[in-house]
Scaffold this motif. Structure first.
Motif, PDB file in Angstrom:
ATOM      1  N   SER A  74      -4.460   3.523  -5.125  1.00 35.49           N
ATOM      2  CA  SER A  74      -3.229   2.745  -5.262  1.00 35.49           C
ATOM      3  C   SER A  74      -2.256   3.549  -6.099  1.00 35.49           C
ATOM      4  N   ASP A  76       1.800   3.478  -7.709  1.00 35.99           N
ATOM      5  CA  ASP A  76       3.054   2.775  -8.003  1.00 35.99           C
ATOM      6  C   ASP A  76       4.123   3.829  -8.237  1.00 35.99           C
ATOM      7  N   GLY A  89       7.048   5.895   1.594  1.00 36.64           N
ATOM      8  CA  GLY A  89       5.727   5.310   1.362  1.00 36.64           C
ATOM      9  C   GLY A  89       4.674   5.896   2.289  1.00 36.64           C
ATOM     10  N   GLN A  93       1.344   8.218   1.361  1.00 39.27           N
ATOM     11  CA  GLN A  93      -0.002   7.940   1.861  1.00 39.27           C
ATOM     12  C   GLN A  93      -0.634   9.190   2.471  1.00 39.27           C
ATOM     13  N   CYS A 112      -2.754   2.522  -0.935  1.00 41.62           N
ATOM     14  CA  CYS A 112      -1.782   1.445  -1.113  1.00 41.62           C
ATOM     15  C   CYS A 112      -0.639   1.980  -1.975  1.00 41.62           C
ATOM     16  N   VAL A 113       0.564   1.944  -1.431  1.00 44.12           N
ATOM     17  CA  VAL A 113       1.735   2.419  -2.163  1.00 44.12           C
ATOM     18  C   VAL A 113       2.614   1.229  -2.482  1.00 44.12           C
ATOM     19  N   CYS A 114       2.943   1.089  -3.757  1.00 48.77           N
ATOM     20  CA  CYS A 114       3.837   0.020  -4.192  1.00 48.77           C
ATOM     21  C   CYS A 114       5.101   0.656  -4.752  1.00 48.77           C
ATOM     22  N   ILE A 116       7.962   0.359  -6.912  1.00 55.67           N
ATOM     23  CA  ILE A 116       8.311  -0.486  -8.045  1.00 55.67           C
ATOM     24  C   ILE A 116       9.817  -0.525  -8.270  1.00 55.67           C
TER      25      ILE A 116
END
Length: 123
Positions: A74, A76, A89, A93, A112-114, A116
């Motif tokens: 993951s 952020d 994004g 990945q 998982c890319v968030c 922010i």
């Protein structure tokens, strides 16, 4: 004579550092965002660094989880204004998946890319 098979285990902090480097160097990514957990890890890492006189690679903004399905990474991030969030994004990945496999031999099941924040243009 028996031939044994050696198992090589790569620690989660090493995988996180590789993933963080890959994400941070992806075009369109301004920086990784450590969040509250990352800030806590920074304090712990600084204390460990003073105690052991080592300098671990930064991995703020990236978390590693070993699940039954495999390795989950993951990240952020903050992206640059004007960039396509979905494209950046997806690129993150791909970069993380490739870098982790190339540098550690570990296959990533999911990234998982968030996003922010979006860094605005400076006036």
């Amino acid at each position: 004579m028996t031939t044994g098979r050696a198992e090589i285990v790569v620690a989660a902090p090493v995988i996180a550092a590789v993933a963080a480097h890959a994400a941070a160097n992806t075009p369109g990514v301004v920086r990784l965002e450590p969040g509250v957990r990352g800030l806590l890890n920074t304090f712990v890492r600084a204390g460990r660094q003073r105690w052991t006189d080592t300098d671990p690679a930064p991995a703020d903004g990236v978390r590693i989880q070993h699940t039954q399905a495999g390795l989950v990474v993951s990240a952020d991030i903050t992206i640059a204004a004007g960039g396509q969030a979905a494209a950046i994004g997806h690129a993150v990945q791909q970069q993380i998946t490739r870098a982790v496999l190339d540098h550690t031999g570990q296959k990533v099941d999911r990234v998982c890319v968030c996003i922010i924040d979006i860094a605005g243009q400076q006036p």
